[in-house]
Design an enzyme around this catalytic site. Structure first.
Site, PDB file in Angstrom:
ATOM      1  N   TRP A 186      43.642   9.508  18.757  1.00 29.89           N
ATOM      2  CA  TRP A 186      42.709   8.405  18.541  1.00 29.89           C
ATOM      3  C   TRP A 186      41.353   8.813  19.095  1.00 29.89           C
ATOM      4  CZ3 TRP A 186      39.994   5.654  22.386  1.00 29.89           C
ATOM      5  CH2 TRP A 186      39.156   4.653  21.897  1.00 29.89           C
ATOM      6  N   GLU A 225      45.679   7.177  14.837  1.00 27.62           N
ATOM      7  CA  GLU A 225      45.492   5.757  15.180  1.00 27.62           C
ATOM      8  C   GLU A 225      44.107   5.270  14.798  1.00 27.62           C
ATOM      9  OE1 GLU A 225      45.668   2.922  19.200  1.00 27.62           O
ATOM     10  OE2 GLU A 225      45.919   5.087  19.354  1.00 27.62           O
ATOM     11  N   LYS A 227      41.177   1.874  14.518  1.00 23.20           N
ATOM     12  CA  LYS A 227      40.682   0.763  15.321  1.00 23.20           C
ATOM     13  C   LYS A 227      39.620   0.021  14.528  1.00 23.20           C
ATOM     14  CE  LYS A 227      39.218  -0.363  20.040  1.00 23.20           C
ATOM     15  NZ  LYS A 227      38.986   0.157  21.403  1.00 23.20           N
ATOM     16  N   ASP A 258      48.388   0.042  16.716  1.00 25.91           N
ATOM     17  CA  ASP A 258      48.068  -0.617  17.975  1.00 25.91           C
ATOM     18  C   ASP A 258      47.812  -2.081  17.665  1.00 25.91           C
ATOM     19  OD1 ASP A 258      46.374  -1.749  20.128  1.00 25.91           O
ATOM     20  OD2 ASP A 258      46.409   0.270  20.950  1.00 25.91           O
ATOM     21  N   HIS A 261      44.229  -3.321  17.552  1.00 28.78           N
ATOM     22  CA  HIS A 261      43.229  -2.591  16.786  1.00 28.78           C
ATOM     23  C   HIS A 261      43.015  -3.131  15.381  1.00 28.78           C
ATOM     24  CE1 HIS A 261      43.101   1.359  19.342  1.00 28.78           C
ATOM     25  NE2 HIS A 261      42.936   0.254  20.055  1.00 28.78           N
ATOM     26  N   HIS A 285      51.717   0.911  19.520  1.00 30.79           N
ATOM     27  CA  HIS A 285      51.090   0.683  20.814  1.00 30.79           C
ATOM     28  C   HIS A 285      51.032  -0.828  20.969  1.00 30.79           C
ATOM     29  CE1 HIS A 285      48.866   4.754  21.600  1.00 30.79           C
ATOM     30  NE2 HIS A 285      50.177   4.869  21.541  1.00 30.79           N
ATOM     31  N   ASP A 293      40.232  -6.420  21.097  1.00 34.53           N
ATOM     32  CA  ASP A 293      41.168  -5.470  21.710  1.00 34.53           C
ATOM     33  C   ASP A 293      41.034  -5.503  23.229  1.00 34.53           C
ATOM     34  OD1 ASP A 293      43.029  -3.418  21.946  1.00 34.53           O
ATOM     35  OD2 ASP A 293      41.499  -1.853  21.787  1.00 34.53           O
ATOM     36  N   ASP A 295      43.391  -5.754  25.503  1.00 33.43           N
ATOM     37  CA  ASP A 295      44.478  -5.071  26.203  1.00 33.43           C
ATOM     38  C   ASP A 295      45.050  -5.901  27.350  1.00 33.43           C
ATOM     39  OD1 ASP A 295      44.925  -2.501  24.863  1.00 33.43           O
ATOM     40  OD2 ASP A 295      42.838  -2.101  25.357  1.00 33.43           O
ATOM     41  N   ASP A 325      50.542  -0.248  25.454  1.00 31.15           N
ATOM     42  CA  ASP A 325      49.139   0.147  25.658  1.00 31.15           C
ATOM     43  C   ASP A 325      48.320  -1.062  26.070  1.00 31.15           C
ATOM     44  OD1 ASP A 325      46.702   1.341  25.777  1.00 31.15           O
ATOM     45  OD2 ASP A 325      46.562   1.861  23.659  1.00 31.15           O
TER      46      ASP A 325
END
Length: 417
Positions: A186, A225, A227, A258, A261, A285, A293, A295, A325
């Site tokens: 990524w 990956e 995003k 993800d 993402h 992820h 995003d 997280d 993640d």
């Protein structure tokens, strides 16, 4: 919680599920084969051991400064092992390149070698932990807004070399552990404001990837990956979902989904069945995006439960790999590991406990009422008793008991840092 109470509750749950055609013993066996790839970067807020004290770049950020984060490789390993001791099952560890054992020396990213991860390989063998890997394009003097898509040949070649070396490291890890090391690629590449060179940057990224993946390996697996955007790169992302979906499909390689993402209202669960028709495997992820995003720590929210349900319904347990993640510096980091890992497990457990054969029979017979009614009743089934039994069989704390264990570790270990 007393074991006998857990056992009694499980026996009742076992009968309840048998009545709707679900074998809980089979499900518990499947859960033993459900291995998360825990992310090493939750333990130290994505600092790594290359550039301690430097700022986090690449459109990502960590909020909070809860005391006790890992400051070196020994503390990080100790924290991860303790977190693993509170999570049922056996799990992998996902490394970023900046977490190499550099021995206090500065090793630039185009100079990383297998030797810098030999101690990780040894540690993994000693602790029954298989390793996965990631190249690291952020938080470096050459990161900027563009790495593999940079028109500056010197900078682009630097990151191409870095990525090639990361693949060679992943191959060595996979060979040593006797199980493929999954390496994720990524990069943050994008633009803060409007760009008139979208195609040029994507041509450069494609060419870089073609060079990176030209070498074929037997003991590692590649995934790419996408995003939507990163902080400071809001207007354009070179490696968009469309770009990487097309690249992975064309090259018959794994793609990473993800959960943070994508656009906030976009369903990652819906992508599982669509992508598995065109790519061999998926890497997840699993995160928790709050409006972007962000997280946040993974929990049992609807998007995560839907995601795991779709994997089971697609019969894709052997084609999906499960990574975590998220990085939250506002709360106890060991606790964050345990909450997120257990939440992902609970989502998978609930998906495996679904009476899928009966639901599919209803659907094919156009019995919409029965299908919806059973789906709703499944929410009330005693899945938590099955998870508690899973914890007991793995000799880890049941229910909220792990809170005291996390607090004890904080008092005795992390609070003294």
């Amino acid at each position: 919680m007393k074991t006998e109470l857990v056992t009694k509750a499980y026996e009742v749950a076992k009968e309840r599920y048998a009545a709707i055609g679900v074998d809980t013993e089979k499900v518990l066996e499947q859960m033993q084969n459900f291995h998360l790839s825990m992310h090493c970067w939750q333990a130290d807020d994505v600092a790594g051991f290359e550039n301690q004290g430097g700022s986090l770049t690449g459109g990502i950020q960590v909020n909070g400064n809860y005391p006790g984060k890992a400051r070196n490789i020994d503390e990080l390993r100790t924290d991860i092992l303790y977190a693993k001791s509170l999570i049922p099952g056996t799990h992998r560890l996902n490394l970023h390149e900046i977490y190499g054992d550099f021995g206090g020396k500065y090793v630039d990213r185009d100079q990383c070698e297998v030797e810098h991860f030999q101690s990780w390989i040894d540690w993994g063998k000693e602790n029954n932990t298989l390793l996965d890997f990631n190249s690291t394009s952020f938080s470096h003097a050459k990161s900027g807004d563009l790495s593999l898509a940079n028109p500056d040949k010197g900078i682009r070649d630097f990151w191409i070399e870095h990525s090639k070396r990361c693949r060679a490291i992943s191959e060595a890890i996979g060979k040593a552990q006797g199980d493929p090391c999954i390496m994720n690629t990524w990069v943050h590449d994008g633009s803060k404001d409007l760009t008139v060179n979208r195609l040029m940057y994507r041509e450069l990224l494609k060419d870089s990837l073609d060079q990176i993946f030209a070498q074929k390996y037997d003991n590692m697996k590649d995934c790419v990956e996408s995003k939507v955007f990163g902080i400071g790169l809001e207007s354009y992302t070179v490696g968009s979902n469309d770009f990487y979906t097309a690249y992975a499909a064309k090259n018959n390689m794994m793609i990473t989904l993800d959960t943070g993402h994508f656009h906030p209202t976009e369903s990652v669960a819906d992508k599982v069945s669509a992508m598995l028709l065109f790519v061999p495997e998926l890497m997840l992820h699993v995160s928790r995006p709050v409006r972007w995003d962000s997280d946040h720590v993974t929990i049992m929210d609807d998007p995560t439960m839907d995601l795991f349900s779709e994997i089971v319904r697609a019969g894709a347990l052997d084609r999906v790999h499960y990574g975590l993640d998220y990085f939250d510096g506002t709360l106890n980091r060991i606790g964050a590991y345990v909450i997120g890992s257990r939440a992902a497990q609970k989502c998978m457990l609930r998906a495996l406990l679904e009476p899928l054969a009966t639901l599919r029979k209803y659907e094919l017979e156009d019995k919409k009422f029965q299908r919806l009614a059973l789906l709703e009743e499944c929410k009330n089934m005693p899945w938590n008793a099955v998870y508690d039994e899973f914890c007991v069989r793995n000799n880890v704390p049941v229910g909220e008991e792990y809170l005291a264990a996390v607090e004890k570790y904080e008092a005795e270990v992390t609070s003294k840092r």
